[in-house]
Design a protein around this motif. Sequence first.
Motif, PDB file in Angstrom:
ATOM      1  N   LYS A 203      19.397 -19.899  20.694  1.00 14.11           N
ATOM      2  CA  LYS A 203      19.638 -19.007  21.834  1.00 14.11           C
ATOM      3  C   LYS A 203      21.115 -18.619  21.893  1.00 14.11           C
ATOM      4  O   LYS A 203      21.577 -18.082  22.892  1.00 14.11           O
ATOM      5  CB  LYS A 203      19.259 -19.705  23.159  1.00 14.11           C
ATOM      6  N   ASP A 204      21.849 -18.921  20.826  1.00 18.23           N
ATOM      7  CA  ASP A 204      23.278 -18.642  20.820  1.00 18.23           C
ATOM      8  C   ASP A 204      23.628 -17.706  19.665  1.00 18.23           C
ATOM      9  O   ASP A 204      23.423 -18.033  18.493  1.00 18.23           O
ATOM     10  CB  ASP A 204      24.055 -19.958  20.686  1.00 18.23           C
ATOM     11  N   LEU A 205      24.156 -16.570  20.030  1.00 19.23           N
ATOM     12  CA  LEU A 205      24.586 -15.599  19.016  1.00 19.23           C
ATOM     13  C   LEU A 205      26.015 -15.978  18.624  1.00 19.23           C
ATOM     14  O   LEU A 205      26.998 -15.426  19.123  1.00 19.23           O
ATOM     15  CB  LEU A 205      24.510 -14.186  19.612  1.00 19.23           C
ATOM     16  N   THR A 206      26.105 -16.944  17.720  1.00 21.71           N
ATOM     17  CA  THR A 206      27.402 -17.560  17.423  1.00 21.71           C
ATOM     18  C   THR A 206      28.411 -16.589  16.828  1.00 21.71           C
ATOM     19  O   THR A 206      29.618 -16.761  16.999  1.00 21.71           O
ATOM     20  CB  THR A 206      27.218 -18.733  16.443  1.00 21.71           C
ATOM     21  N   GLY A 207      27.905 -15.570  16.150  1.00 16.55           N
ATOM     22  CA  GLY A 207      28.806 -14.630  15.482  1.00 16.55           C
ATOM     23  C   GLY A 207      29.491 -13.659  16.419  1.00 16.55           C
ATOM     24  O   GLY A 207      30.387 -12.924  15.996  1.00 16.55           O
ATOM     25  N   VAL A 208      29.084 -13.621  17.682  1.00 13.47           N
ATOM     26  CA  VAL A 208      29.803 -12.786  18.652  1.00 13.47           C
ATOM     27  C   VAL A 208      30.660 -13.728  19.499  1.00 13.47           C
ATOM     28  O   VAL A 208      30.132 -14.554  20.242  1.00 13.47           O
ATOM     29  CB  VAL A 208      28.827 -11.980  19.539  1.00 13.47           C
ATOM     30  N   VAL A 209      31.952 -13.584  19.347  1.00 14.48           N
ATOM     31  CA  VAL A 209      32.879 -14.492  20.038  1.00 14.48           C
ATOM     32  C   VAL A 209      33.617 -13.713  21.122  1.00 14.48           C
ATOM     33  O   VAL A 209      34.184 -12.649  20.857  1.00 14.48           O
ATOM     34  CB  VAL A 209      33.899 -15.092  19.035  1.00 14.48           C
ATOM     35  N   VAL A 210      33.576 -14.249  22.328  1.00 15.62           N
ATOM     36  CA  VAL A 210      34.284 -13.612  23.440  1.00 15.62           C
ATOM     37  C   VAL A 210      35.721 -14.119  23.417  1.00 15.62           C
ATOM     38  O   VAL A 210      35.991 -15.268  23.754  1.00 15.62           O
ATOM     39  CB  VAL A 210      33.594 -13.943  24.784  1.00 15.62           C
ATOM     40  N   LYS A 211      36.620 -13.269  22.983  1.00  9.00           N
ATOM     41  CA  LYS A 211      38.021 -13.690  22.863  1.00  9.00           C
ATOM     42  C   LYS A 211      38.701 -13.691  24.231  1.00  9.00           C
ATOM     43  O   LYS A 211      39.487 -14.570  24.551  1.00  9.00           O
ATOM     44  CB  LYS A 211      38.798 -12.764  21.912  1.00  9.00           C
ATOM     45  N   ASP A 212      38.445 -12.672  24.989  1.00  9.95           N
ATOM     46  CA  ASP A 212      38.883 -12.638  26.387  1.00  9.95           C
ATOM     47  C   ASP A 212      37.960 -11.681  27.125  1.00  9.95           C
ATOM     48  O   ASP A 212      36.978 -11.202  26.551  1.00  9.95           O
ATOM     49  CB  ASP A 212      40.367 -12.237  26.523  1.00  9.95           C
ATOM     50  N   GLN A 213      38.284 -11.361  28.363  1.00  8.10           N
ATOM     51  CA  GLN A 213      37.348 -10.576  29.169  1.00  8.10           C
ATOM     52  C   GLN A 213      37.025  -9.205  28.558  1.00  8.10           C
ATOM     53  O   GLN A 213      35.960  -8.650  28.790  1.00  8.10           O
ATOM     54  CB  GLN A 213      37.923 -10.402  30.573  1.00  8.10           C
ATOM     55  N   LYS A 214      37.958  -8.686  27.786  1.00  7.39           N
ATOM     56  CA  LYS A 214      37.759  -7.341  27.254  1.00  7.39           C
ATOM     57  C   LYS A 214      37.768  -7.293  25.725  1.00  7.39           C
ATOM     58  O   LYS A 214      37.889  -6.215  25.142  1.00  7.39           O
ATOM     59  CB  LYS A 214      38.866  -6.402  27.785  1.00  7.39           C
ATOM     60  N   THR A 215      37.709  -8.442  25.082  1.00 12.00           N
ATOM     61  CA  THR A 215      37.780  -8.448  23.614  1.00 12.00           C
ATOM     62  C   THR A 215      36.624  -9.233  22.998  1.00 12.00           C
ATOM     63  O   THR A 215      36.347 -10.362  23.401  1.00 12.00           O
ATOM     64  CB  THR A 215      39.117  -9.056  23.136  1.00 12.00           C
ATOM     65  N   LEU A 216      35.975  -8.592  22.034  1.00 11.22           N
ATOM     66  CA  LEU A 216      34.864  -9.215  21.319  1.00 11.22           C
ATOM     67  C   LEU A 216      35.215  -9.345  19.852  1.00 11.22           C
ATOM     68  O   LEU A 216      35.807  -8.439  19.274  1.00 11.22           O
ATOM     69  CB  LEU A 216      33.620  -8.333  21.415  1.00 11.22           C
ATOM     70  N   GLU A 217      34.827 -10.470  19.281  1.00  9.40           N
ATOM     71  CA  GLU A 217      35.031 -10.633  17.845  1.00  9.40           C
ATOM     72  C   GLU A 217      33.650 -10.794  17.191  1.00  9.40           C
ATOM     73  O   GLU A 217      32.831 -11.577  17.651  1.00  9.40           O
ATOM     74  CB  GLU A 217      35.868 -11.861  17.555  1.00  9.40           C
ATOM     75  N   PHE A 218      33.425 -10.010  16.159  1.00  5.51           N
ATOM     76  CA  PHE A 218      32.151 -10.084  15.430  1.00  5.51           C
ATOM     77  C   PHE A 218      32.402 -10.769  14.104  1.00  5.51           C
ATOM     78  O   PHE A 218      33.187 -10.287  13.297  1.00  5.51           O
ATOM     79  CB  PHE A 218      31.590  -8.683  15.187  1.00  5.51           C
ATOM     80  N   GLN A 219      31.737 -11.885  13.895  1.00  8.39           N
ATOM     81  CA  GLN A 219      31.850 -12.597  12.617  1.00  8.39           C
ATOM     82  C   GLN A 219      30.561 -12.356  11.844  1.00  8.39           C
ATOM     83  O   GLN A 219      29.472 -12.646  12.348  1.00  8.39           O
ATOM     84  CB  GLN A 219      32.048 -14.088  12.874  1.00  8.39           C
TER      85      GLN A 219
END
Lengths: 589, 335
Positions: A203-219
């Motif tokens: 249930k965890d989309l580990t490859g999408v990382v919330v870096k801060d409130q307005k920044t997303l990191e896609f691994q």
Amino acid sequence: MLPFSRWGYLVVAIVAAIVLAVAVACQSAPAAPQVTERVVTQVVEKVVEKVVQQTVVVEKLVEKPVLITPTPAPTQAGADMAADQTIHYVTRGFSRLDPASEGGFGRFIISHLWMPLFLRDNKNNLQPWLATGYQANADGTVYTVSINPKAVWSDGSPVTAQEAKDYWTYGLDPDQCKGCYLGAFGGMELVKGAKDVIAGKSKDLTGVVVKDQKTLEFQLTGPDPIFINRLALFDTGFAKMEDVKKGPNFASDGSARVNGPFMVKIWDLDKKQYEIVQNPKWWGDKKPAITRIVAQEAADENVSFIQWQNNEVDVALWLSNIRERIRKDQANTFFNIPYATNLYFPLWLSQAPMDDLNVRKALVHAVDWDKAIAAAWEGARNDRVMKTILTPELQCYKKDNWPGWGYDPAKAKQELAASKYGSPDKLGKIRITTGGQSPNYIRTAEIMAEQWKTNLGITDVEIKPGTLDAWGQDAQSVQVRRQSQGAILPDALSLIGSHYNTYTDATSGSGLKDDELGKMIDTLRSMKRDDPKFCEQIQQAEAKLLGNYYLLPMIWDVYEYNAKPWVKNFNANVDNNWYTLLDIYLAKH
Amino acid sequence: MSQIAAAPSTGANRAAQLAALEFAQKKPRSLWQDALRKLMRNRLAVIGLVITGLLIFTAIAGDWIAPYPYTRQDLLRTAEGPTWDHLLGTDEVGRDLLSRIIGGARTATLVAFISTFFSVVIGMVMGIIASYGGRWANLLVTRLIDITMSIPTVLLAAMIAATFKPLILNQAKALYATTGWAALKNTGWLELLIVFGGLSVVFWPVFARLIRGQILSLREKEFIEAARAVGVPEWLIALRYLIPNAIGPVIVYMTFTLSSGMVLESSLSYLGIGVMPPQASWGNMIQSNIGSWSYRPWLVAVPAATLAIATLGVNFLGDGLNDALNPQSQTSKVV
């Protein structure tokens, strides 16, 4: 392996950034998206800032001018504006509104309700939309995307990166999001952890990382040079999970919060009422002129055609040949949707007699496809006969790239005779499903059967209109099945890869096997699309795939909107989306 | 009273006597002759008879009178209007429309007759069982009739097509594999028989109810009592007296079933569960061109009008038969 030194990059980056900044500043049209100008500024800042720290990022940013290329200046709304800015739109039908489940007729507006991170224009160039920009690492496995800091929902609350991640996790999970396409369209499965979510293992989309409130990191699980293009897909817009949890029709009563310039007033599938209005909390700098869109369904396109003729509608989307009557004298009302599609009859190679390449070749060569398509499609697709997989809309398209393709009854007879079956009476029954009740598909099947009879002597052919289910217990023995593929992501490899994956997939039972081709496609996946060898190699892959004669061709379909001349600045992108909606206005008429 | 008695003249009396003499000399006409005479004096019924006759003739002689094979395509002449080559024009893939209409007539007639024949047979058997089989048989049959009639016709026909067809076809396939019978190689005809024979499941209850009602009514008549009194066995009474006397309304209803069968065939084909392309069916022809009714109207109008005329003709005949066979009919006056 970089062609320039670090200082070389710095110079190129600064020069390019200045040129672009000057170009944007010189844009005389004030209607050019202001958000784009802001992106330019940010990109320039990032270029300068990142050049010092990480040369690769600069390269990426400079290599992606699509982000900062403004769309052509639209016609300015002015004195010619009509008092009522309501668009009346008609098409065949609608389904529920929810980005992850969007599969068809809601595409015209969904990206203006729940915004994807980027938006494509008519030429597939990316524009900033909910996001302002992105960065990518050297091998294209990590992408960092910045959400516009001004973005808020229609209730005034800020749009956050966590909300995006929560929604995508929901959208990929088939247990939660019933009838959703997020996992099937566009390539979200490339994100780490996505496959497990799709398979119900996590249930965890580990490859999408919330870096801060307005920044997303896609691994990503591997390099993907075009990943950022996937984030412009209409399915990747996101709604608030509090709303989504109300049920599949959460958007029907207009209470659902949106982050785009428009919101739903009503979208009631039972009452057949569909109305879109402006979002009063729209946070963008450019305000739309259109105040309301009233959409309506007309299952019979003859009826919507009459509405069009009576000027009761401003915009229409038809699927049938009814539009050919308009083309004659109202050609200027057509707006092409640059969506590359293949409509065809794949052959089930696992079923006799399609297991023999010579039989398959004979069946293709025994049909005069140009005449067949002209008749079956009432002359409306004469220049869209599917002679290759790649369509003229796509990069790397090569005309006549199907080895040996063409109508040749004598050759077809020889091929049938050379097959292990030898003669038409040994083939057994050939079963065709039209995969729908469209008269065009049924006609094509009838023509194929008649030409096989005339040219090859094959008489035992059975056609059943409708879906495969119409065959009941015989469904698994149907050898000719009407299907379609479309380049939802406008990328040549995606379309070729989709064909290959679909028909080599063991669970589909279609039985295509070509390991060498599989290796070619794997090699292509990590290639940059502007690599000089890319097109050459993808054309080789296409020819190899088609050399298997695993399908009977039909057409590259054409989708178009019709907009009345008073609908100014109208245009559509590959997603069927009215991407110019912020510039559209109705002139007096 | 006295005025009336005084009115007839000597001449009128003579005319009446002559008429009575003529009547006495005439050969007595049977019920059927009388019915035929009435039928032939009914103009609409005669028109209906001609249309029905033409339909049957077309169905039988279709292959000889059709100008082209109904599947032959000419892709360079699609959706053309009437010409000398193609009197009704061509369809969307260049097939001769007249030949398709004739082919469709065969399908419609075949389906109508098959479904009506089976309906009558089943209905008569069930009706006789209900009326002769005692209280429980009557109860069972009438409840079965009620249940069957409560299911929508098209839905029931579709269900039969979806459930029974695969089972029977698989059996046929297995039989072909073991016996090699050529008739089972192409099961297209069998499919038609199953789907449209299945329509008899939809139509039989009306016949059963009709037969049951007639028999129950006739059983109480004096001539049946008389036959019973002289010792005629019940089965012979049924065969010799009851069925022939009950057959009139059945014949009338058969005609209506024929037209219903045609319409239902077209409806099922329109819905994609009836006759499959490239076979010709009026319903199929309408379905495949309904999307272009506004710019190729004749491709819809020709089969639709043919269906309407055929249905109307058979119904006219039914009405005429009703008038002719039912002496109490209010509409028995000759039109």
